[in-house]
Design a protein around this motif. Structure first.
Motif, PDB file in Angstrom:
ATOM      1  N   GLU A   1     -14.775   7.152  16.513  1.00  0.00           N
ATOM      2  CA  GLU A   1     -14.574   6.438  15.281  1.00  0.00           C
ATOM      3  C   GLU A   1     -15.878   5.875  14.719  1.00  0.00           C
ATOM      4  OE1 GLU A   1     -11.426   3.970  14.109  1.00  0.00           O
ATOM      5  OE2 GLU A   1     -10.242   5.642  14.099  1.00  0.00           O
ATOM      6  N   GLU A   2     -16.546   4.874  15.643  1.00  0.00           N
ATOM      7  CA  GLU A   2     -17.540   4.295  15.074  1.00  0.00           C
ATOM      8  C   GLU A   2     -18.985   5.017  15.721  1.00  0.00           C
ATOM      9  OE1 GLU A   2     -16.806   0.055  16.027  1.00  0.00           O
ATOM     10  OE2 GLU A   2     -15.315  -0.068  14.462  1.00  0.00           O
ATOM     11  N   ILE A   3     -19.702   5.411  15.017  1.00  0.00           N
ATOM     12  CA  ILE A   3     -20.875   5.954  15.736  1.00  0.00           C
ATOM     13  C   ILE A   3     -22.393   4.834  14.778  1.00  0.00           C
ATOM     14  CG2 ILE A   3     -22.439   8.043  15.357  1.00  0.00           C
ATOM     15  CD1 ILE A   3     -19.587   8.552  16.009  1.00  0.00           C
ATOM     16  N   ASN A   4     -23.020   4.821  15.965  1.00  0.00           N
ATOM     17  CA  ASN A   4     -24.226   3.920  15.648  1.00  0.00           C
ATOM     18  C   ASN A   4     -25.533   4.889  15.735  1.00  0.00           C
ATOM     19  OD1 ASN A   4     -23.118   1.317  15.700  1.00  0.00           O
ATOM     20  ND2 ASN A   4     -22.708   1.826  17.507  1.00  0.00           N
ATOM     21  N   PHE A   5     -26.353   5.185  14.578  1.00  0.00           N
ATOM     22  CA  PHE A   5     -26.948   6.352  14.472  1.00  0.00           C
ATOM     23  C   PHE A   5     -28.626   6.118  14.521  1.00  0.00           C
ATOM     24  CE2 PHE A   5     -28.587   9.946  11.447  1.00  0.00           C
ATOM     25  CZ  PHE A   5     -29.035  10.683  12.592  1.00  0.00           C
TER      26      PHE A   5
ATOM     27  N   GLY B   1     -18.737   1.204  19.698  1.00  0.00           N
ATOM     28  CA  GLY B   1     -18.722   2.315  19.314  1.00  0.00           C
ATOM     29  C   GLY B   1     -19.880   3.415  20.134  1.00  0.00           C
ATOM     30  N   ILE B   2     -20.352   4.448  20.000  1.00  0.00           N
ATOM     31  CA  ILE B   2     -21.254   5.187  20.766  1.00  0.00           C
ATOM     32  C   ILE B   2     -22.574   5.378  19.866  1.00  0.00           C
ATOM     33  CG2 ILE B   2     -19.623   6.760  21.906  1.00  0.00           C
ATOM     34  CD1 ILE B   2     -20.816   8.930  19.753  1.00  0.00           C
ATOM     35  N   THR B   3     -23.419   5.351  20.632  1.00  0.00           N
ATOM     36  CA  THR B   3     -25.018   5.541  20.263  1.00  0.00           C
ATOM     37  C   THR B   3     -25.515   6.972  20.104  1.00  0.00           C
ATOM     38  OG1 THR B   3     -25.531   3.498  21.024  1.00  0.00           O
ATOM     39  CG2 THR B   3     -27.273   4.952  20.503  1.00  0.00           C
ATOM     40  N   LEU B   4     -25.535   7.539  19.040  1.00  0.00           N
ATOM     41  CA  LEU B   4     -26.206   8.858  18.822  1.00  0.00           C
ATOM     42  C   LEU B   4     -27.325   9.054  18.390  1.00  0.00           C
ATOM     43  CD1 LEU B   4     -25.637  11.957  18.367  1.00  0.00           C
ATOM     44  CD2 LEU B   4     -24.861  11.281  15.927  1.00  0.00           C
ATOM     45  N   VAL B   5     -28.481   9.641  19.004  1.00  0.00           N
ATOM     46  CA  VAL B   5     -29.979   9.470  18.550  1.00  0.00           C
ATOM     47  C   VAL B   5     -30.055  11.144  18.136  1.00  0.00           C
ATOM     48  CG1 VAL B   5     -32.404   9.608  19.509  1.00  0.00           C
ATOM     49  CG2 VAL B   5     -30.638   7.974  20.145  1.00  0.00           C
ATOM     50  N   SER B   6     -30.870  11.255  17.088  1.00  0.00           N
ATOM     51  CA  SER B   6     -31.256  12.724  16.752  1.00  0.00           C
ATOM     52  C   SER B   6     -32.545  12.828  16.806  1.00  0.00           C
ATOM     53  CB  SER B   6     -30.959  13.058  15.186  1.00  0.00           C
ATOM     54  OG  SER B   6     -31.652  12.174  14.528  1.00  0.00           O
TER      55      SER B   6
ATOM     56  N   ILE C   1     -22.335  12.904   9.940  1.00  0.00           N
ATOM     57  CA  ILE C   1     -21.985  12.038  11.094  1.00  0.00           C
ATOM     58  C   ILE C   1     -21.289  10.710  10.511  1.00  0.00           C
ATOM     59  CG2 ILE C   1     -23.212  10.147  12.611  1.00  0.00           C
ATOM     60  CD1 ILE C   1     -25.451  12.372  12.873  1.00  0.00           C
ATOM     61  N   LYS C   2     -21.552  10.385   9.288  1.00  0.00           N
ATOM     62  CA  LYS C   2     -20.936   9.213   8.589  1.00  0.00           C
ATOM     63  C   LYS C   2     -20.976   8.028   9.694  1.00  0.00           C
ATOM     64  CE  LYS C   2     -18.296  11.470   5.154  1.00  0.00           C
ATOM     65  NZ  LYS C   2     -18.836  12.666   5.323  1.00  0.00           N
ATOM     66  N   PRO C   3     -21.982   7.455   9.774  1.00  0.00           N
ATOM     67  CA  PRO C   3     -22.397   6.523  10.897  1.00  0.00           C
ATOM     68  C   PRO C   3     -21.829   5.199  10.212  1.00  0.00           C
ATOM     69  CG  PRO C   3     -24.539   7.122   9.906  1.00  0.00           C
ATOM     70  CD  PRO C   3     -23.432   8.064   9.261  1.00  0.00           C
ATOM     71  N   LYS C   4     -21.515   4.553  11.147  1.00  0.00           N
ATOM     72  CA  LYS C   4     -20.917   2.919  10.873  1.00  0.00           C
ATOM     73  C   LYS C   4     -22.432   2.315  10.877  1.00  0.00           C
ATOM     74  CE  LYS C   4     -17.493  -0.366  11.401  1.00  0.00           C
ATOM     75  NZ  LYS C   4     -18.278  -1.516  11.568  1.00  0.00           N
ATOM     76  N   ASN C   5     -23.365   2.320  11.446  1.00  0.00           N
ATOM     77  CA  ASN C   5     -24.337   1.903  11.612  1.00  0.00           C
ATOM     78  C   ASN C   5     -25.698   2.673  11.777  1.00  0.00           C
ATOM     79  OD1 ASN C   5     -23.678  -1.361  11.533  1.00  0.00           O
ATOM     80  ND2 ASN C   5     -22.646  -0.502  13.361  1.00  0.00           N
ATOM     81  N   VAL C   6     -26.926   2.342  10.952  1.00  0.00           N
ATOM     82  CA  VAL C   6     -28.017   3.095  11.177  1.00  0.00           C
ATOM     83  C   VAL C   6     -29.183   2.146  11.545  1.00  0.00           C
ATOM     84  CG1 VAL C   6     -27.470   5.259  10.050  1.00  0.00           C
ATOM     85  CG2 VAL C   6     -28.240   3.346   8.738  1.00  0.00           C
ATOM     86  N   PHE C   7     -30.065   2.689  12.156  1.00  0.00           N
ATOM     87  CA  PHE C   7     -31.339   1.738  12.833  1.00  0.00           C
ATOM     88  C   PHE C   7     -32.577   2.449  12.331  1.00  0.00           C
ATOM     89  CE2 PHE C   7     -27.560   1.181  14.816  1.00  0.00           C
ATOM     90  CZ  PHE C   7     -27.362  -0.249  15.004  1.00  0.00           C
ATOM     91  N   PHE C   8     -33.302   1.683  11.577  1.00  0.00           N
ATOM     92  CA  PHE C   8     -34.834   1.974  11.113  1.00  0.00           C
ATOM     93  C   PHE C   8     -35.769   0.992  11.602  1.00  0.00           C
ATOM     94  CE2 PHE C   8     -31.838   4.623   8.798  1.00  0.00           C
ATOM     95  CZ  PHE C   8     -32.796   6.037   8.678  1.00  0.00           C
ATOM     96  N   GLY C   9     -36.959   1.460  11.884  1.00  0.00           N
ATOM     97  CA  GLY C   9     -37.944   0.438  12.234  1.00  0.00           C
ATOM     98  C   GLY C   9     -38.586  -0.006  11.138  1.00  0.00           C
ATOM     99  N   LEU C  10     -39.140  -1.191  11.010  1.00  0.00           N
ATOM    100  CA  LEU C  10     -39.865  -1.897   9.933  1.00  0.00           C
ATOM    101  C   LEU C  10     -41.227  -1.323  10.167  1.00  0.00           C
ATOM    102  CD1 LEU C  10     -38.350  -5.444  10.033  1.00  0.00           C
ATOM    103  CD2 LEU C  10     -37.669  -3.428   8.753  1.00  0.00           C
ATOM    104  N   LYS C  11     -41.653  -0.893  11.031  1.00  0.00           N
ATOM    105  CA  LYS C  11     -43.101  -0.042  11.167  1.00  0.00           C
ATOM    106  C   LYS C  11     -43.250   0.822   9.799  1.00  0.00           C
ATOM    107  CE  LYS C  11     -46.297   2.796  13.097  1.00  0.00           C
ATOM    108  NZ  LYS C  11     -46.045   4.012  12.434  1.00  0.00           N
ATOM    109  N   ASP C  12     -42.062   1.587   9.376  1.00  0.00           N
ATOM    110  CA  ASP C  12     -41.920   2.437   8.319  1.00  0.00           C
ATOM    111  C   ASP C  12     -41.161   1.551   7.279  1.00  0.00           C
ATOM    112  OD1 ASP C  12     -42.906   5.061   9.395  1.00  0.00           O
ATOM    113  OD2 ASP C  12     -41.489   4.444  10.869  1.00  0.00           O
ATOM    114  N   TYR C  13     -41.987   0.454   6.747  1.00  0.00           N
ATOM    115  CA  TYR C  13     -41.276  -0.658   5.878  1.00  0.00           C
ATOM    116  C   TYR C  13     -40.869   0.303   4.590  1.00  0.00           C
ATOM    117  CZ  TYR C  13     -39.931  -4.910   3.736  1.00  0.00           C
ATOM    118  OH  TYR C  13     -39.311  -5.977   3.089  1.00  0.00           O
ATOM    119  N   GLN C  14     -41.527   1.042   4.102  1.00  0.00           N
ATOM    120  CA  GLN C  14     -41.260   1.613   2.795  1.00  0.00           C
ATOM    121  C   GLN C  14     -40.119   2.516   2.932  1.00  0.00           C
ATOM    122  OE1 GLN C  14     -44.417   3.813   1.000  1.00  0.00           O
ATOM    123  NE2 GLN C  14     -43.403   3.763  -1.102  1.00  0.00           N
TER     124      GLN C  14
END
Ligand code: AMP
Length: 271
Positions: free
Chosen positions: A18-22, A45-50, A133-146
């Motif tokens: 149900e809960e995907i952290n992408f 939930g589970i961690t999914l990396v592409s 994927i309809k992720p619950k959470n997505v994670f992005f680096g602030l290195k690519d702030y824009q």
């Protein structure tokens, strides 16, 4: 850890959770990427990396062909930190993707000036991933702030119920922001590259007390003396990316340079 290559297999796996952290990546993983995965693992939930090098975000004259590809090693690293699922789509994954436009105010500034296609390509592929994927959470680096701001804006406008998390920049011991493109630098260029973060930080720390235009001119001069070609050196509002003349709370100093054909970006949030 499950490794999946087709959309069909991905859909079958997604049905079980149900809960995907992408965490979307283009591979050639380093500690910066892995910090995103570690953060994702803190959530239920589970961690999914592409791992997918998105051709839509490269212009024909850019470095798509030489972008580092290290899938075997990447999978080992992900296995070590107990990632649950890795999705490595086939190259044709981007074919037929619905072409979307990123927020035009945000995407026309900074990197969007010299890479006008870039954020539209990023948003188009991410939308494709997100819809699947309809992720619950997505994670992005602030290195690519824009990029982080643009994805955040995209999610706010969309009907997806996805939360975005911005993760601090991970740096090499000498301060250089980790990046897959660092691997394209020669040893001599690599030594020079570390000066980028030194100049960034020195400049940022003076922003509260000195004239910003003066700091900008000085900073560009220092970079050019080291043979960096400066694409931008911008003091801007950290929410709108609008250039500013006078220091304000949450000013972002964002820099993009080219060193021997390798594009490097870095930023510092001055609070
Ligand atoms: P990329 O593989 O370059 O597309 O990056 C995938 C994700 O990792 C993006 O959200 C990047 O912002 C993030 N990332 C890349 N380098 C770093 C770093 N040095 N520190 C933190 N996050 C990073």
């Amino acid at each position: 850890m499950q490794i999946i290559r087709s959309v069909k297999d991905l859909e079958a796996v997604l049905q079980q959770y149900e809960e995907i952290n992408f965490v979307p990546t283009m591979g050639n993983l380093h500690a910066g990427h892995l910090s995103l995965v570690s953060e994702a693992k803190k959530y239920d939930g589970i961690t999914l990396v592409s791992i997918f090098i998105n051709p839509l975000q490269f212009a024909p004259n850019e470095d798509l062909d030489i972008y580092p590809r290290t899938e075997k090693q990447d999978l080992k690293e992900l296995e070590k930190i107990n990632c649950d699922v890795v999705f490595c789509p086939e190259p044709n994954f981007a074919e037929g993707v619905k072409k979307l436009h990123a927020n035009s105010d945000l995407s026309k500034k900074l990197c969007g000036i010299s890479r006008p296609h870039f954020f539209h390509g990023v948003i188009s592929i991410l939308n494709h991933f997100f819809q699947l994927i309809k992720p619950k959470n997505v994670f992005f680096g602030l290195k690519d702030y824009q990029q982080y701001l643009i994805v955040k804006d995209f999610l706010t406008q969309s009907t997806l119920k996805t939360s975005i998390h911005g993760i601090p920049i991970v740096r090499e011991p000498d301060g250089l922001a980790m990046s897959s493109r660092n691997n394209l630098l020669t040893p001599d260029q690599r030594l020079i590259a570390s000066k980028l973060s030194v100049i960034l930080k020195d400049t940022a720390l003076q922003a509260k007390i000195k004239n910003l235009e003066h700091l900008r001119v000085e900073g560009i001069k220092k970079l050019e003396e080291l043979n960096f070609k400066v694409d931008y050196f911008s003091f801007c509002n950290s929410s709108t990316l609008e250039e500013i003349d006078d220091f304000e709370e949450n000013t972002l100093l964002a820099i993009a340079v080219n060193l021997g054909g390798v594009r490097l970006i870095d930023n510092y949030l001055i609070q």
